[in-house]
Design a protein around this motif. Sequence first.
Motif, PDB file in Angstrom:
ATOM      1  N   TYR A  33       0.841  -1.192   0.000  1.00 32.59           N
ATOM      2  CA  TYR A  33       0.000   0.000   0.000  1.00 32.59           C
ATOM      3  C   TYR A  33       0.879   1.245   0.000  1.00 32.59           C
ATOM      4  O   TYR A  33       1.929   1.269   0.634  1.00 32.59           O
ATOM      5  N   PHE A  45      -5.030   7.325   1.640  1.00 31.04           N
ATOM      6  CA  PHE A  45      -4.747   6.167   0.798  1.00 31.04           C
ATOM      7  C   PHE A  45      -4.501   6.594  -0.644  1.00 31.04           C
ATOM      8  O   PHE A  45      -5.220   7.443  -1.187  1.00 31.04           O
ATOM      9  N   TYR A  48      -3.185   0.430  -3.885  1.00 33.30           N
ATOM     10  CA  TYR A  48      -2.970  -0.869  -3.258  1.00 33.30           C
ATOM     11  C   TYR A  48      -2.576  -1.883  -4.326  1.00 33.30           C
ATOM     12  O   TYR A  48      -3.174  -1.906  -5.407  1.00 33.30           O
ATOM     13  N   ASP A  56      -6.820  -1.398  -6.779  1.00 28.93           N
ATOM     14  CA  ASP A  56      -7.406  -0.179  -6.239  1.00 28.93           C
ATOM     15  C   ASP A  56      -6.414   0.969  -6.379  1.00 28.93           C
ATOM     16  O   ASP A  56      -5.424   1.025  -5.649  1.00 28.93           O
ATOM     17  N   SER A  58      -7.729   4.122  -6.473  1.00 28.30           N
ATOM     18  CA  SER A  58      -8.706   5.189  -6.309  1.00 28.30           C
ATOM     19  C   SER A  58      -8.170   6.427  -5.606  1.00 28.30           C
ATOM     20  O   SER A  58      -8.737   7.504  -5.722  1.00 28.30           O
TER      21      SER A  58
END
Lengths: 115, 112
Positions: A33, A45, A48, A56, A58
Amino acid sequence: GAGVSQSPSNKVTEKGKDVELRCDPISGHTALYWYRQSLGQGLEFLIYFQGNSAPDKSGLPSDRFSAERTGGSVSTLTIQRTQQEDSAVYLCASSNRGFSGNTIYFGEGSWLTVV
Amino acid sequence: GESVGLHLPTLSVQEGDNSIINCAYSNSASDYFIWYKQESGKGPQFIIDIRSNMDKRQGQRVTVLLNKTVKHLSLQIAATQPGDSAVYFCAESRNQGGKLIFGQGTELSVKP
């Protein structure tokens, strides 16, 4: 290695230049991550990885940000045409399998300053 | 949007006292929660975690309590020491690859 390793630990770059940040996850960890932390803020975030694929993405803030992972191990986060608002700590983390409940371990971060 | 938030941005306690750091989460689908400790200039360090099928979990000097009815999480530190001074983050996961969503953090200051 024993823990998540990141390099460089500190980077000062001029606005408009590209930077690459590297992450070495804990050996055997399949999930990786990337997070970003601005001064005095929580962790945001970014992306990942499970193995070499990124299911992901995003959290990547713009198309200037990209990341790749090779060999199911090392990952590189690239920021193109850096802007001053990109200044932050970029934290990498890894976990055993990437399922909820697997403890995520963080590196010490790469401190990026764009001047 | 979905978030995990902390009630108190700063907490000051006397050495030896117990500390309680609170956290609210917004998504009832979250099934895993972690507390991290972050010292200045370092990455977050895992403290303790809890799954949604539990309401309490104890570690060494730390206890995490989970109240799913009101979507509240707390971290209790017994006999707080100067070395406990740091920013504490709660985070939640909903099995989206184990991705964690973090709150803003609470700064704990321990007075000798």
